[in-house]
Design a protein around this motif. Structure first.
Motif, short mmCIF file in Angstrom:
data_model
loop_
_atom_site.label_atom_id
_atom_site.label_comp_id
_atom_site.label_asym_id
_atom_site.label_seq_id
_atom_site.Cartn_x
_atom_site.Cartn_y
_atom_site.Cartn_z
N MET A 1 -3.22 2.83 -8.53
CA MET A 1 -3.12 2.74 -7.14
C MET A 1 -4.29 2.00 -6.30
N ILE A 2 -3.91 1.14 -5.40
CA ILE A 2 -4.84 0.30 -4.83
C ILE A 2 -5.28 0.86 -3.53
N VAL A 3 -6.51 1.02 -3.05
CA VAL A 3 -6.96 1.70 -1.49
C VAL A 3 -7.33 0.58 -0.78
N ALA A 4 -6.73 0.42 0.27
CA ALA A 4 -7.12 -0.71 1.17
C ALA A 4 -7.78 0.00 2.32
N ILE A 5 -8.96 -0.27 2.72
CA ILE A 5 -9.82 0.23 3.81
C ILE A 5 -9.65 -0.44 5.00
N TYR A 54 -10.46 -1.20 -4.80
CA TYR A 54 -10.51 -0.99 -3.49
C TYR A 54 -10.59 -2.23 -2.77
N ILE A 55 -9.74 -2.58 -1.68
CA ILE A 55 -9.78 -3.88 -1.00
C ILE A 55 -10.36 -3.57 0.45
N SER A 56 -11.48 -4.05 0.74
CA SER A 56 -12.33 -3.28 1.68
C SER A 56 -12.77 -4.29 2.93
N VAL A 74 -14.48 -3.64 -6.28
CA VAL A 74 -14.37 -3.44 -4.80
C VAL A 74 -14.34 -4.98 -4.22
N ILE A 75 -13.39 -5.34 -3.51
CA ILE A 75 -13.33 -6.70 -2.80
C ILE A 75 -13.22 -6.42 -1.39
N ASN A 76 -14.15 -6.98 -0.62
CA ASN A 76 -15.37 -7.85 -0.96
C ASN A 76 -16.38 -6.94 -1.50
N THR A 77 -17.49 -7.22 -2.35
CA THR A 77 -18.39 -6.43 -3.01
C THR A 77 -19.16 -5.63 -1.74
#
Length: 511
Positions: A1-5, A54-56, A74-77
């Motif tokens: 799973m990818i979590v998008a923030i 995470y794509i944040s 994590v993207i962006n870091t």
């Protein structure tokens, strides 16, 4: 799973809908590619046990501190946001130390008084002061609000907004003062742009270097093009709205995310290559060695765009497919046709197709310019490929362990010769010659037999097409390296059948 923030509303002044649009576009592409996506608000965020990445878009200290403890990509870091994008003063000092042009502390054309730490949440966080007295007043007003001010000199010239995705070909820019599309009204102090000439490709490479120095994957910012053509970077931001190019941007962003979550370890691949683990390395040609992983349809379309050809993408795509089918059914390409002649014939068919559908369209007006653009781009790509063949796979080349397997027109040897790649392969298996086309796995078996490899797991296959290269090579047991670039469609596979994924030769080549 990818979590998008999802970014909090307070960090999206006048851009809330646009920020949500680019995040949703990216998430839709990832879902189409088979990923499970969960979108959460940054104010409610906490680490998820089942997250692969995470794509944040997060900018709050609370969310960033939580993300800093993540054990997955994590993207962006967090570092890019915490250290560089939240702190305007530190970003300016850092970019100057890296050799990039930034505003001076003082000047004769006015000042900008900006919120020093954090992000602009309202118009009062970025104030133009025409002189030193006004600058002092603006600093005092900002301090009274409990905000530490940062001051830099105003830079005269054309204001340009730019967007990019690092380590990909995606880069766009525009002049907001052309049509007044600006976040805040005070952005208009640079006036009507003069459109001062400058090297657009140099801008792309430099902006990408700027983003890399700030550890940014998704980036955007403001730049001033001075009258002498020099670029001055005003602000560089993490994950902008990509307002005018969000659909294109989302595709490249998805590529970055898929690469980040992929389980392959390129360090392991480099070790295998260097140790001589493989008995054969089998390369695809078109899209892999000649266009940096980019589908040739997309490369030609970008050449159309660069030269201002008056055609929309749907019509171009129809013309491209028509040309491909025409060349496949008819003996138009001859065995001694090199790359230039092959491409000229293909473009001629495309442009004549467009001529039949656009009144007044003149193919002769565009053919040579498009051809020159593509030759230049292909020379650059193949020069890098030659370097990679020498430096990374040199021992395999010397020992006769490299082979080419390609869907081509019967003239791939002439094309290889034009670019100096004809000595790089001990065997060439070409679809038009052997009568078998990818994705039929048999063409890959032919490659193994031609080089005498009985154990497919001791062969590495490198290709840009997931369907035509990676899946069939994986099916017969080869190790696979997917060169994932800009594809023909926005639906991007999850890459599960690739042992490794790269988006640039520099992922495996460290000059």
């Amino acid at each position: 799973m990818i979590v998008a923030i999802k970014r909090a509303k307070r960090f999206s002044p006048n851009s809330e809908d646009k920020d949500a649009r680019i995040l949703n576009s990216l998430c839709d592409l990832l879902r189409q590619s088979g990923f499970d996506i969960r979108i959460v608000d940054e104010d409610d965020f906490c680490l998820q046990k089942d997250a692969e990445a995470y794509i944040s878009m997060a900018r709050s200290d609370k969310a960033l501190v939580e993300l800093d403890a993540s054990k997955v990509p994590v993207i962006n870091t967090v570092r890019s946001v915490f250290e560089y994008c939240q702190n305007r003063e530190f970003q300016t000092v850092h970019l100057a130390a890296c050799g990039f042009n930034v505003p001076e502390p003082k000047g004769k054309d006015g000042y900008w008084v900006k919120k020093a730490y954090g992000y602009s949440e309202c118009e009062d966080d970025v104030v133009f002061a025409p002189d030193e007295e006004a600058c002092k007043a603006a600093k005092a007003a900002m301090s009274e609000r409990g905000v530490r001010p940062y001051v830099c000199a105003h830079v005269k010239g054309d204001l340009v907004k730019f967007y990019g995705v690092s380590d990909t070909p995606f880069f766009r820019f525009y002049y907001p003062d052309d049509d007044g599309e600006m976040k805040f009204s005070n952005n208009g102090h640079n006036g009507v742009p003069k459109h001062t000439p400058f090297d657009e490709y140099d801008f792309m490479y430099e902006a990408n270097a700027v983003a890399k120095s700030l550890d940014l994957d998704f980036y955007g910012g403001d730049c001033i093009i001075r009258d002498d053509g020099e670029r001055v970077y005003i602000d560089v931001n993490d994950w902008p709205s990509y307002s005018r190019c969000y659909k294109e941007a989302a595709e490249y962003m998805a590529i970055k995310v898929i690469k980040a979550v992929h389980k392959g370890n390129l360090d392991q691949l480099r070790e295998r290559i260097q140790s001589g683990y493989y008995e054969a390395v089998i390369f695809d040609y078109g899209g892999t060695l000649d266009s940096d992983g980019m589908h040739w349809g997309k490369r030609i379309w970008h050449a159309y765009q660069k030269n201002g050809v008056p055609v929309d993408e749907p019509l171009f795509r129809d013309a491209y497919v028509h040309a491909e089918r025409t060349l496949a059914k008819n003996p138009i390409i001859q065995g001694n046709d090199d790359f230039t002649e092959t491409l000229r014939k293909k473009l001629t068919i495309e442009l004549e197709y467009i001529l039949e559908r656009i009144e007044g369209f003149d193919p002769d007006e565009w053919l040579d310019d498009i051809l020159d653009t593509l030759i230049e781009a292909t020379e650059e790509s193949t020069n890098l490929s030659k370097e990679v063949m020498n430096e990374v796979f040199g021992d395999y080349v010397k020992k006769g362990k490299t082979i080419l397997v390609s869907n081509f027109y019967g003239n791939v040897n002439a094309v290889l010769s034009q670019f100096g790649l004809d000595d790089s392969f001990s065997q060439v298996i070409e679809s038009a010659v052997v009568g078998v086309r990818k994705p039929d796995p048999e063409i890959w078996r032919m490659g193994l037999r031609a080089i005498g490899v009985s154990d497919p797991s001791k062969a590495l296959v490198i290709g840009d097409s997931y369907d035509k290269d990676i899946i069939p090579a994986h099916e017969i047991g080869c190790d696979t390296l997917w060169f994932m670039g800009e594809g023909w469609t926005p639906v991007i596979p999850d890459g599960a059948k690739a042992n490794w994924v790269m988006t640039s030769w520099f992922d495996v080549y460290k000059p």
